[in-house]
Write a protein that holds these residues in place. Structure first.
Motif, PDB file in Angstrom:
ATOM      1  N   LEU A   1      27.537  25.942  59.122  1.00 40.25           N
ATOM      2  CA  LEU A   1      28.799  26.017  58.399  1.00 40.25           C
ATOM      3  C   LEU A   1      28.559  25.449  57.012  1.00 40.25           C
ATOM      4  O   LEU A   1      28.307  24.248  56.867  1.00 40.25           O
ATOM      5  CB  LEU A   1      29.876  25.220  59.157  1.00 40.25           C
TER       6      LEU A   1
ATOM      7  N   ALA B   1      24.569  32.084  63.967  1.00 40.52           N
ATOM      8  CA  ALA B   1      25.553  32.594  63.015  1.00 40.52           C
ATOM      9  C   ALA B   1      25.673  31.603  61.860  1.00 40.52           C
ATOM     10  O   ALA B   1      25.363  30.425  62.006  1.00 40.52           O
ATOM     11  CB  ALA B   1      26.914  32.784  63.685  1.00 40.52           C
ATOM     12  N   TRP B   2      26.143  32.129  60.718  1.00 40.91           N
ATOM     13  CA  TRP B   2      26.462  31.302  59.564  1.00 40.91           C
ATOM     14  C   TRP B   2      27.908  31.583  59.204  1.00 40.91           C
ATOM     15  O   TRP B   2      28.310  32.735  59.054  1.00 40.91           O
ATOM     16  CB  TRP B   2      25.537  31.626  58.382  1.00 40.91           C
ATOM     17  N   ALA B   3      28.695  30.540  59.080  1.00 36.71           N
ATOM     18  CA  ALA B   3      30.099  30.659  58.708  1.00 36.71           C
ATOM     19  C   ALA B   3      30.353  29.854  57.444  1.00 36.71           C
ATOM     20  O   ALA B   3      29.638  28.893  57.151  1.00 36.71           O
ATOM     21  CB  ALA B   3      30.988  30.152  59.846  1.00 36.71           C
ATOM     22  N   THR B   4      31.391  30.249  56.715  1.00 34.40           N
ATOM     23  CA  THR B   4      31.748  29.514  55.502  1.00 34.40           C
ATOM     24  C   THR B   4      33.027  28.702  55.657  1.00 34.40           C
ATOM     25  O   THR B   4      33.331  27.883  54.799  1.00 34.40           O
ATOM     26  CB  THR B   4      31.907  30.481  54.300  1.00 34.40           C
ATOM     27  N   THR B   5      33.763  28.928  56.757  1.00 33.60           N
ATOM     28  CA  THR B   5      35.003  28.177  56.984  1.00 33.60           C
ATOM     29  C   THR B   5      35.100  27.756  58.451  1.00 33.60           C
ATOM     30  O   THR B   5      34.587  28.450  59.341  1.00 33.60           O
ATOM     31  CB  THR B   5      36.257  29.008  56.648  1.00 33.60           C
TER      32      THR B   5
ATOM     33  N   ALA C   1      37.669  28.083  60.201  1.00 40.86           N
ATOM     34  CA  ALA C   1      38.420  29.153  60.875  1.00 40.86           C
ATOM     35  C   ALA C   1      37.477  30.237  61.393  1.00 40.86           C
ATOM     36  O   ALA C   1      37.691  30.777  62.482  1.00 40.86           O
ATOM     37  CB  ALA C   1      39.458  29.748  59.923  1.00 40.86           C
ATOM     38  N   GLN C   2      36.436  30.560  60.631  1.00 40.79           N
ATOM     39  CA  GLN C   2      35.449  31.536  61.100  1.00 40.79           C
ATOM     40  C   GLN C   2      34.745  31.022  62.349  1.00 40.79           C
ATOM     41  O   GLN C   2      34.494  31.784  63.286  1.00 40.79           O
ATOM     42  CB  GLN C   2      34.429  31.850  60.011  1.00 40.79           C
ATOM     43  N   VAL C   3      34.409  29.749  62.361  1.00 34.91           N
ATOM     44  CA  VAL C   3      33.747  29.164  63.528  1.00 34.91           C
ATOM     45  C   VAL C   3      34.662  29.262  64.747  1.00 34.91           C
ATOM     46  O   VAL C   3      34.221  29.633  65.841  1.00 34.91           O
ATOM     47  CB  VAL C   3      33.319  27.699  63.280  1.00 34.91           C
TER      48      VAL C   3
ATOM     49  N   GLU D   1      36.915  31.456  65.317  1.00 35.46           N
ATOM     50  CA  GLU D   1      36.938  32.855  65.760  1.00 35.46           C
ATOM     51  C   GLU D   1      35.666  33.218  66.522  1.00 35.46           C
ATOM     52  O   GLU D   1      35.714  33.958  67.505  1.00 35.46           O
ATOM     53  CB  GLU D   1      37.158  33.803  64.577  1.00 35.46           C
ATOM     54  N   ILE D   2      34.527  32.703  66.089  1.00 32.48           N
ATOM     55  CA  ILE D   2      33.278  32.934  66.825  1.00 32.48           C
ATOM     56  C   ILE D   2      33.379  32.319  68.215  1.00 32.48           C
ATOM     57  O   ILE D   2      33.045  32.958  69.218  1.00 32.48           O
ATOM     58  CB  ILE D   2      32.065  32.365  66.058  1.00 32.48           C
TER      59      ILE D   2
ATOM     60  N   TYR E   1      35.649  34.342  70.455  1.00 34.53           N
ATOM     61  CA  TYR E   1      34.992  35.553  70.920  1.00 34.53           C
ATOM     62  C   TYR E   1      33.977  35.236  72.032  1.00 34.53           C
ATOM     63  O   TYR E   1      33.969  35.866  73.079  1.00 34.53           O
ATOM     64  CB  TYR E   1      34.291  36.285  69.773  1.00 34.53           C
TER      65      TYR E   1
END
Length: 147
Positions: free
Chosen positions: A110, A128-132, A134-136, A138-139, A142
């Motif tokens: 992150l 995975a690479w996330a920038t927020t 919130a993205q994490v 969502e990952i 899922y």
């Protein structure tokens, strides 16, 4: 299944709380753990073993004491989230990522896109690479809920 998620890295923002709140909002079956995030307490962990005149030995002892927690929590986690901030170099986070890779523990990095280059090896082993945060979330949603 309850997922154990280890949170590593930067301690100067509320990204951990954002992940915890996001997981709760989606009723994710997760338990979060982390290294000690109080900087002063972490730096002083070795002081329990006696005072040191030399800062190297103070840091060395504190690192060893903190490592008891970190090694155990990473070994028990199902996934790690490793956050790199922009204010300080998080060498400990890079070490945690390497430890996860050595243990074949999946991890998500992150961080902002302006530090992609210095983290290229860390990101190459990440799932995975996330920038927020919130993205994490969502990952995690899922992966855990298959949605």
């Amino acid at each position: 299944m309850n997922w154990n998620i280890y949170l590593s890295g930067e301690i100067h923002t509320d990204w951990r709380q954002q992940l915890i709140d996001g997981a709760k909002a989606h009723n994710l079956p997760v338990t979060f753990s982390s290294a000690v995030t109080n900087h002063e307490a972490s730096d002083a962990a070795g002081d329990l073993l006696g005072a040191e005149d030399n800062s190297f030995w103070r840091d060395h002892k504190s690192s060893k004491v903190n490592g008891i927690r970190t090694k155990n929590l990473i070994a028990k986690c199902d996934i790690a989230i490793i956050r790199f901030g922009d204010k300080y170099k998080q060498w400990n986070a890079a070490f945690d990522a390497g430890y996860c890779a050595a243990l074949d523990k999946p991890y998500i990095t992150l961080h902002a896109d302006d530090i992609i280059h210095p983290l290229k090896e860390v990101d190459a082993s990440a799932m995975a690479w996330a920038t927020t945060p919130a993205q994490v979330v969502e990952i995690l949603r899922y992966v855990i809920l298959e949605k």
